[in-house]
Write a protein that holds these residues in place. Sequence first.
Motif, PDB file in Angstrom:
ATOM      1  N   GLY A  33       0.789  -1.220   0.000  1.00 36.00           N
ATOM      2  CA  GLY A  33       0.000   0.000   0.000  1.00 36.00           C
ATOM      3  C   GLY A  33       0.821   1.270   0.000  1.00 36.00           C
ATOM      4  O   GLY A  33       0.286   2.362  -0.207  1.00 36.00           O
ATOM      5  N   ALA A  34       2.129   1.147   0.246  1.00 32.33           N
ATOM      6  CA  ALA A  34       3.002   2.322   0.296  1.00 32.33           C
ATOM      7  C   ALA A  34       3.763   2.525  -1.008  1.00 32.33           C
ATOM      8  O   ALA A  34       4.647   3.377  -1.081  1.00 32.33           O
ATOM      9  CB  ALA A  34       3.984   2.200   1.464  1.00 32.33           C
ATOM     10  N   GLU A  35       3.425   1.771  -2.038  1.00 37.15           N
ATOM     11  CA  GLU A  35       4.167   1.849  -3.297  1.00 37.15           C
ATOM     12  C   GLU A  35       4.082   3.241  -3.928  1.00 37.15           C
ATOM     13  O   GLU A  35       5.053   3.736  -4.501  1.00 37.15           O
ATOM     14  CB  GLU A  35       3.643   0.809  -4.284  1.00 37.15           C
ATOM     15  N   GLY A  36       2.910   3.889  -3.819  1.00 35.75           N
ATOM     16  CA  GLY A  36       2.761   5.219  -4.395  1.00 35.75           C
ATOM     17  C   GLY A  36       3.661   6.238  -3.728  1.00 35.75           C
ATOM     18  O   GLY A  36       4.243   7.100  -4.398  1.00 35.75           O
ATOM     19  N   ALA A  37       3.805   6.145  -2.411  1.00 33.63           N
ATOM     20  CA  ALA A  37       4.695   7.056  -1.701  1.00 33.63           C
ATOM     21  C   ALA A  37       6.139   6.822  -2.107  1.00 33.63           C
ATOM     22  O   ALA A  37       6.925   7.773  -2.243  1.00 33.63           O
ATOM     23  CB  ALA A  37       4.522   6.884  -0.190  1.00 33.63           C
ATOM     24  N   ARG A  42      10.991   8.812  -5.038  1.00 31.26           N
ATOM     25  CA  ARG A  42      12.003   8.675  -6.099  1.00 31.26           C
ATOM     26  C   ARG A  42      11.841   9.765  -7.155  1.00 31.26           C
ATOM     27  O   ARG A  42      12.818  10.345  -7.639  1.00 31.26           O
ATOM     28  CB  ARG A  42      11.892   7.296  -6.747  1.00 31.26           C
ATOM     29  N   THR A  43      10.593  10.044  -7.516  1.00 31.02           N
ATOM     30  CA  THR A  43      10.329  11.060  -8.545  1.00 31.02           C
ATOM     31  C   THR A  43      10.813  12.431  -8.110  1.00 31.02           C
ATOM     32  O   THR A  43      11.394  13.184  -8.904  1.00 31.02           O
ATOM     33  CB  THR A  43       8.822  11.118  -8.852  1.00 31.02           C
ATOM     34  N   LEU A  53      17.442   4.778  -4.826  1.00 32.49           N
ATOM     35  CA  LEU A  53      16.524   4.369  -3.763  1.00 32.49           C
ATOM     36  C   LEU A  53      15.791   3.078  -4.106  1.00 32.49           C
ATOM     37  O   LEU A  53      14.559   3.024  -4.171  1.00 32.49           O
ATOM     38  CB  LEU A  53      15.511   5.489  -3.460  1.00 32.49           C
ATOM     39  N   PRO A  54      16.525   1.985  -4.301  1.00 33.38           N
ATOM     40  CA  PRO A  54      15.887   0.710  -4.642  1.00 33.38           C
ATOM     41  C   PRO A  54      15.115   0.149  -3.454  1.00 33.38           C
ATOM     42  O   PRO A  54      15.300   0.561  -2.310  1.00 33.38           O
ATOM     43  CB  PRO A  54      17.073  -0.177  -4.996  1.00 33.38           C
TER      44      PRO A  54
END
Length: 503
Positions: A33-37, A42-43, A53-54
Amino acid sequence: MRLPPLVPQPTQLHPLPGRFTFDDTTALKIAPGAEGAARLLRTLLGPATGLPLPERSDGTVVLALDPALTGLGDEGYGLTIGAEGVLMRAARPQGLLAGIQTLRQLLPVQALHDMPEPGVTWSVPCAQITDTPRFPWRGAMLDVARHFRPVSFLHRYVDLLALHKLNVLHLHLTDDQGWRMPVPAHPRLTEIGGHPHGGAYTRGELTALIRHAAERGVTVVPEIEMPGHVRAALAAYPALGNRPDRTLDVWDRWGVCDTVLGVHDEVLDFCRDVLDEVMDVFPSQYVHVGGEECPTTEWHASPAARRRAAEEGLDGPEALHGWFMERIGGHLLAAGRRPLGWTETGADLPPYFTVMPWLDTAHGRTAARRGHRVVMAPHRTTYLDYPQSARSDEPPGQPGAVVDLRAVHGTDPAPADWSATETAQVLGAQAQLWTEYVPTAAHAEYLTFPRLCALAEVAWTGRGDWNGFLARLRHHRTRLDALGVPRRLPPPPSPPQERKPDE
């Protein structure tokens, strides 16, 4: 350890000894659920830092999502920075997105650049932060009808809002001077109405903007004006007016135009068509339908409008405004959306409308007592088209007032003398940038900042201490500098001098 001043000020902030440094070995540990953050982090950091930031299971920067966390709400977050790692926690993804912006402000200001910055140590001071917003609606309205702004500018504007934890971009898409929203069933709206002062957006551009904003925790709320402020629509389709035999141009002046929509069935069908397209493009829960500054002179003069008023059992043509808004609002409700409109008294829209009082704060209280949800937008403290100072070199703006930084900081969406019941109806606050006097993107940004910083503070933290806000703003101004937001506008070019005949 002294922390860089943050805007808006977090709810709770405790400095800790030491610093954490982001480097080529730093990895993220990303909870479901934290993938968007993680993508946002990174963006935002990639262009200046070059850090990859892998994701790794032993990552030292942990993004944790725990719906069981209490006290943080939908947008709150907890941020613990230690010398060995960073832990960011939230109950909802929106909270993590807000925390990313705080982490971004804690980094050296060069992190905001969009080009590589070699030789910078990307460290942040250790701290414990718990942060929750005061209000759920923290918005900025941008008028793209009077002066069109390309979609690239809207992406940048969203980025600037998100940095300040503002979560609503209210797009004023139509007015007397332009129509910027494509409606395939009515192509002349943009072919005719989109011509003056710029152009119009494509559906693809709007969809990409909505996605870009959502990735940053910002909702795009569309506004389609009705039944007044519609001269551009009437220029495209004269039959929608009260004198269908009349040919109109898109208005090339500012102010309030007295041409308004008719009230015959074809007009209601048109409005439903437009709003159906708007709802198909914009997933926002709220759809703004204007409603303000609607002269009724044409309705009084129109036999068809007077007949409609009589058929509906209304007191007269004046009452057609409420009748019209009731039908439009009902269409939105039936589609599962919330109608939103400007109120000029606090009691001029159907009770199920969410309202934006703009003439007077007292109208917000009237609306709250009627049961309206309220987004406060009083013009004397939130209208950014007014000049921000009385200086002689201030560019021209809306006449009649000066709205300086302190006035914006002094606005209070829920004044202390309101009852708890009235205060509970207040969703938040919003700043407005009408663009009659705003011909360029640089001018728009100059008028927006730093006044919008003050609105962000009021809506997220509360008014707080004026001197403390000013002290934090001095450092925050360097962040705006890094992002290229102008401190001043250059004077307009002098008109060329004409040669005399004998020269």
